[in-house]
Every structure is written in C-alpha cells, then in structure tokens.
Design a protein around this motif. Structure first.
Motif, PDB file in Angstrom:
ATOM      1  N   LYS A 278      -1.002  -7.970   1.265  1.00  0.00           N
ATOM      2  CA  LYS A 278      -1.738  -6.788   0.838  1.00  0.00           C
ATOM      3  C   LYS A 278      -1.497  -5.689   1.848  1.00  0.00           C
ATOM      4  O   LYS A 278      -1.862  -5.810   3.006  1.00  0.00           O
ATOM      5  CB  LYS A 278      -3.222  -7.112   0.719  1.00  0.00           C
ATOM      6  N   SER A 279      -0.864  -4.613   1.410  1.00  0.00           N
ATOM      7  CA  SER A 279      -0.478  -3.539   2.313  1.00  0.00           C
ATOM      8  C   SER A 279      -1.608  -2.542   2.524  1.00  0.00           C
ATOM      9  O   SER A 279      -1.491  -1.668   3.355  1.00  0.00           O
ATOM     10  CB  SER A 279       0.721  -2.799   1.731  1.00  0.00           C
ATOM     11  N   GLY A 280      -2.655  -2.638   1.761  1.00  0.00           N
ATOM     12  CA  GLY A 280      -3.711  -1.648   1.865  1.00  0.00           C
ATOM     13  C   GLY A 280      -3.652  -0.642   0.737  1.00  0.00           C
ATOM     14  O   GLY A 280      -4.542   0.165   0.582  1.00  0.00           O
ATOM     15  N   PHE A 281      -2.592  -0.660  -0.065  1.00  0.00           N
ATOM     16  CA  PHE A 281      -2.465   0.298  -1.151  1.00  0.00           C
ATOM     17  C   PHE A 281      -3.125  -0.214  -2.428  1.00  0.00           C
ATOM     18  O   PHE A 281      -4.015   0.417  -2.949  1.00  0.00           O
ATOM     19  CB  PHE A 281      -1.003   0.625  -1.434  1.00  0.00           C
ATOM     20  N   GLY A 282      -2.674  -1.317  -2.942  1.00  0.00           N
ATOM     21  CA  GLY A 282      -3.209  -1.845  -4.185  1.00  0.00           C
ATOM     22  C   GLY A 282      -2.127  -2.529  -4.984  1.00  0.00           C
ATOM     23  O   GLY A 282      -1.049  -2.816  -4.468  1.00  0.00           O
ATOM     24  N   ALA A 283      -2.432  -2.792  -6.260  1.00  0.00           N
ATOM     25  CA  ALA A 283      -1.474  -3.508  -7.099  1.00  0.00           C
ATOM     26  C   ALA A 283      -1.697  -3.165  -8.563  1.00  0.00           C
ATOM     27  O   ALA A 283      -2.763  -2.706  -8.961  1.00  0.00           O
ATOM     28  CB  ALA A 283      -1.614  -5.012  -6.905  1.00  0.00           C
ATOM     29  N   LEU A 284      -0.659  -3.412  -9.351  1.00  0.00           N
ATOM     30  CA  LEU A 284      -0.756  -3.416 -10.805  1.00  0.00           C
ATOM     31  C   LEU A 284      -0.622  -4.865 -11.224  1.00  0.00           C
ATOM     32  O   LEU A 284       0.319  -5.546 -10.827  1.00  0.00           O
ATOM     33  CB  LEU A 284       0.375  -2.608 -11.442  1.00  0.00           C
ATOM     34  N   VAL A 285      -1.574  -5.339 -12.021  1.00  0.00           N
ATOM     35  CA  VAL A 285      -1.568  -6.716 -12.505  1.00  0.00           C
ATOM     36  C   VAL A 285      -1.348  -6.670 -14.008  1.00  0.00           C
ATOM     37  O   VAL A 285      -2.039  -5.932 -14.710  1.00  0.00           O
ATOM     38  CB  VAL A 285      -2.907  -7.415 -12.188  1.00  0.00           C
TER      39      VAL A 285
ATOM     40  N   ALA B 257       6.495   6.455 -16.946  1.00  0.00           N
ATOM     41  CA  ALA B 257       5.326   6.947 -16.209  1.00  0.00           C
ATOM     42  C   ALA B 257       5.537   6.736 -14.717  1.00  0.00           C
ATOM     43  O   ALA B 257       6.452   6.032 -14.298  1.00  0.00           O
ATOM     44  CB  ALA B 257       4.066   6.201 -16.666  1.00  0.00           C
ATOM     45  N   ARG B 258       4.671   7.369 -13.936  1.00  0.00           N
ATOM     46  CA  ARG B 258       4.709   7.131 -12.495  1.00  0.00           C
ATOM     47  C   ARG B 258       3.297   7.087 -11.940  1.00  0.00           C
ATOM     48  O   ARG B 258       2.388   7.742 -12.450  1.00  0.00           O
ATOM     49  CB  ARG B 258       5.548   8.167 -11.770  1.00  0.00           C
ATOM     50  N   LEU B 259       3.135   6.284 -10.910  1.00  0.00           N
ATOM     51  CA  LEU B 259       1.903   6.230 -10.137  1.00  0.00           C
ATOM     52  C   LEU B 259       2.246   6.758  -8.763  1.00  0.00           C
ATOM     53  O   LEU B 259       3.286   6.399  -8.207  1.00  0.00           O
ATOM     54  CB  LEU B 259       1.410   4.784  -9.976  1.00  0.00           C
ATOM     55  N   TYR B 260       1.402   7.609  -8.228  1.00  0.00           N
ATOM     56  CA  TYR B 260       1.683   8.142  -6.903  1.00  0.00           C
ATOM     57  C   TYR B 260       0.382   8.329  -6.140  1.00  0.00           C
ATOM     58  O   TYR B 260      -0.685   8.548  -6.719  1.00  0.00           O
ATOM     59  CB  TYR B 260       2.483   9.442  -6.977  1.00  0.00           C
ATOM     60  N   LEU B 261       0.489   8.219  -4.836  1.00  0.00           N
ATOM     61  CA  LEU B 261      -0.653   8.335  -3.940  1.00  0.00           C
ATOM     62  C   LEU B 261      -0.730   9.766  -3.442  1.00  0.00           C
ATOM     63  O   LEU B 261       0.256  10.303  -2.926  1.00  0.00           O
ATOM     64  CB  LEU B 261      -0.472   7.367  -2.765  1.00  0.00           C
ATOM     65  N   ARG B 262      -1.896  10.393  -3.635  1.00  0.00           N
ATOM     66  CA  ARG B 262      -2.112  11.759  -3.153  1.00  0.00           C
ATOM     67  C   ARG B 262      -3.535  11.869  -2.649  1.00  0.00           C
ATOM     68  O   ARG B 262      -4.479  11.548  -3.388  1.00  0.00           O
ATOM     69  CB  ARG B 262      -1.845  12.776  -4.264  1.00  0.00           C
TER      70      ARG B 262
ATOM     71  N   GLU C  33       2.795  -4.983  -6.120  1.00  0.00           N
ATOM     72  CA  GLU C  33       2.127  -4.276  -5.036  1.00  0.00           C
ATOM     73  C   GLU C  33       2.588  -2.823  -5.048  1.00  0.00           C
ATOM     74  O   GLU C  33       3.769  -2.539  -5.239  1.00  0.00           O
ATOM     75  CB  GLU C  33       2.451  -4.925  -3.699  1.00  0.00           C
ATOM     76  N   LEU C  34       1.657  -1.913  -4.833  1.00  0.00           N
ATOM     77  CA  LEU C  34       1.969  -0.492  -4.925  1.00  0.00           C
ATOM     78  C   LEU C  34       2.388   0.089  -3.583  1.00  0.00           C
ATOM     79  O   LEU C  34       1.928  -0.351  -2.535  1.00  0.00           O
ATOM     80  CB  LEU C  34       0.750   0.276  -5.445  1.00  0.00           C
ATOM     81  N   THR C  35       3.258   1.074  -3.661  1.00  0.00           N
ATOM     82  CA  THR C  35       3.644   1.869  -2.507  1.00  0.00           C
ATOM     83  C   THR C  35       3.164   3.286  -2.786  1.00  0.00           C
ATOM     84  O   THR C  35       2.341   3.502  -3.671  1.00  0.00           O
ATOM     85  CB  THR C  35       5.173   1.826  -2.301  1.00  0.00           C
TER      86      THR C  35
ATOM     87  N   ALA D  51      12.259  -5.579  -9.544  1.00  0.00           N
ATOM     88  CA  ALA D  51      10.895  -6.078  -9.538  1.00  0.00           C
ATOM     89  C   ALA D  51      10.375  -6.229  -8.125  1.00  0.00           C
ATOM     90  O   ALA D  51       9.234  -5.913  -7.844  1.00  0.00           O
ATOM     91  CB  ALA D  51      10.828  -7.417 -10.261  1.00  0.00           C
ATOM     92  N   SER D  52      11.203  -6.688  -7.202  1.00  0.00           N
ATOM     93  CA  SER D  52      10.693  -6.946  -5.869  1.00  0.00           C
ATOM     94  C   SER D  52      10.662  -5.697  -5.012  1.00  0.00           C
ATOM     95  O   SER D  52       9.861  -5.596  -4.102  1.00  0.00           O
ATOM     96  CB  SER D  52      11.508  -8.035  -5.187  1.00  0.00           C
ATOM     97  N   ASP D  53      11.525  -4.731  -5.263  1.00  0.00           N
ATOM     98  CA  ASP D  53      11.509  -3.524  -4.470  1.00  0.00           C
ATOM     99  C   ASP D  53      10.348  -2.623  -4.827  1.00  0.00           C
ATOM    100  O   ASP D  53      10.039  -1.706  -4.100  1.00  0.00           O
ATOM    101  CB  ASP D  53      12.806  -2.724  -4.654  1.00  0.00           C
ATOM    102  N   VAL D  54       9.727  -2.902  -5.952  1.00  0.00           N
ATOM    103  CA  VAL D  54       8.574  -2.122  -6.362  1.00  0.00           C
ATOM    104  C   VAL D  54       7.727  -1.858  -5.165  1.00  0.00           C
ATOM    105  O   VAL D  54       7.408  -0.776  -4.801  1.00  0.00           O
ATOM    106  CB  VAL D  54       7.728  -2.925  -7.361  1.00  0.00           C
ATOM    107  N   ALA D  55       7.347  -2.904  -4.601  1.00  0.00           N
ATOM    108  CA  ALA D  55       6.500  -2.783  -3.457  1.00  0.00           C
ATOM    109  C   ALA D  55       7.084  -3.588  -2.342  1.00  0.00           C
ATOM    110  O   ALA D  55       6.492  -3.712  -1.316  1.00  0.00           O
ATOM    111  CB  ALA D  55       5.141  -3.305  -3.840  1.00  0.00           C
ATOM    112  N   GLY D  56       8.214  -4.166  -2.595  1.00  0.00           N
ATOM    113  CA  GLY D  56       8.815  -5.019  -1.606  1.00  0.00           C
ATOM    114  C   GLY D  56       8.014  -6.280  -1.411  1.00  0.00           C
ATOM    115  O   GLY D  56       8.015  -6.843  -0.330  1.00  0.00           O
ATOM    116  N   ALA D  57       7.324  -6.746  -2.471  1.00  0.00           N
ATOM    117  CA  ALA D  57       6.430  -7.863  -2.214  1.00  0.00           C
ATOM    118  C   ALA D  57       6.305  -8.866  -3.333  1.00  0.00           C
ATOM    119  O   ALA D  57       5.285  -9.491  -3.460  1.00  0.00           O
ATOM    120  CB  ALA D  57       5.059  -7.310  -1.900  1.00  0.00           C
ATOM    121  N   GLN D  58       7.292  -9.048  -4.163  1.00  0.00           N
ATOM    122  CA  GLN D  58       7.200 -10.090  -5.181  1.00  0.00           C
ATOM    123  C   GLN D  58       7.556 -11.432  -4.576  1.00  0.00           C
ATOM    124  O   GLN D  58       8.438 -11.522  -3.746  1.00  0.00           O
ATOM    125  CB  GLN D  58       8.155  -9.810  -6.338  1.00  0.00           C
TER     126      GLN D  58
END
Length: 177
Positions: free
Chosen positions: A59-66, A109-114, A82-84, A39-46
C-alpha cells in the motif's frame, strides 16, 4: 545495363528485408511492453497470480481500484490496481489499466491526484464513464467506496488513507465510527 539492373534489384531486396526486420523489432517490443507490464505498471504493484493479476503487493498511501464485477471471460473480478498520481484506463495498449471489454474506448478515462484528492475524468469515450450509476459529464472528485463503471466492468475506488485513519483511531483508544 544488365549490371545496373541487377544492382538495383539487389538493393531493392536488401531494403525490403531491412524494412521487415525493423518492423519485426517494433512489433516484438510492442508485444513485450503490453504483455504484462500494462497491468503491473499501473501502479507497479500487481502480484500476477492469474491472467490479470490478483491483489496488491503493498500500500503506497494512494489507494486502489478493485474490480467488483466483470464478465467471467475477462477473469478480472477481484483484481486490484494500486493507484499512482495518474492512471489511464482504456482498451488501447498505452493505458496503465487495459480494459478487455468491447464497450471500452481506446482512451476511455483517467484518474489523477490533485490537491490530495483523486479525480475521475472521461476522455471522450463513446459509451461514457459512470460514477455511482450516473453518467460522468465532467471531472469529478472520488470518495472512498465510489463505483466506477466502464462498459461492463465495475470498479470500486478505495483510499488507503481512510484505512490508516481507522487503524490510528483504534490504537489511540478513540472509538471507531
């Protein structure tokens, strides 16, 4: 002949004990890797308050899933991830966000930044991934506020960039929309 049989039996027992020892080491490592870092490595921010962790540290500038909605027994409602650049969701331990629901596939599923946009892609799950109530049939671009449903868990996609833009407009005196 008896001595050879004794040596072979002893070697066999030693190999069994070594095998069990190595197996235990791998099991302990696996438990350690899935017991929280998932859970915490998701974004490294739990922040880690509660079973699934609540809130995002920074807030890293990417976003989040709530998590907007989830069965009470999952204790996930209100959790933020928090998203990476790439996040995998599913029931299996190799995902960044591990979903407890029985309707989630191991690799769901996966979420990815492109190109500065987040995309959502179903990874061949049995029960499908839903974006804003519609079954996802291929990769789709996410917009701020989109709802993602995987099994009986509903996430809301949040882009920090929009919040930063709003803050900037407010400070510069431009009217807020």
């Amino acid at each position: 002949m008896d001595i050879i049989l004794f040596v072979l039996r002893t070697l066999f027992l030693v190999f069994i004990y070594v095998f069990i020892f190595i197996l235990l080491i791998y099991l302990i490592r696996d438990l350690h890797n899935t017991d929280g870092p998932a859970a915490s490595d998701v974004a490294g921010a739990q922040t880690g308050d509660g079973p699934a962790g609540r809130g995002v540290r920074k807030k890293s500038g990417f976003g989040a899933l709530v998590v907007e909605s989830a069965p009470r027994e999952y204790a996930l409602e209100g959790s933020e991830y928090e998203l990476t650049r790439e996040i995998k969701l599913g029931r299996g331990p190799n995902n960044e966000i591990i979903l407890p629901g029985r309707f989630a596939s191991n690799r769901h599923a996966r979420l990815y930044l492109r190109d500065g946009q987040y995309w959502l892609d179903d990874l061949g799950s049995k029960n499908g991934t839903y974006l804003n109530g519609k079954l996802l049939t291929g990769p789709a671009v996410l917009a701020d506020g989109d709802q993602i449903r995987i099994g009986d868990i509903i996430f809301r996609f949040v882009r920090w960039g929009y919040e930063v833009e709003s803050d900037h407009r407010m400070r510069s005196g431009a009217p807020a929309e």
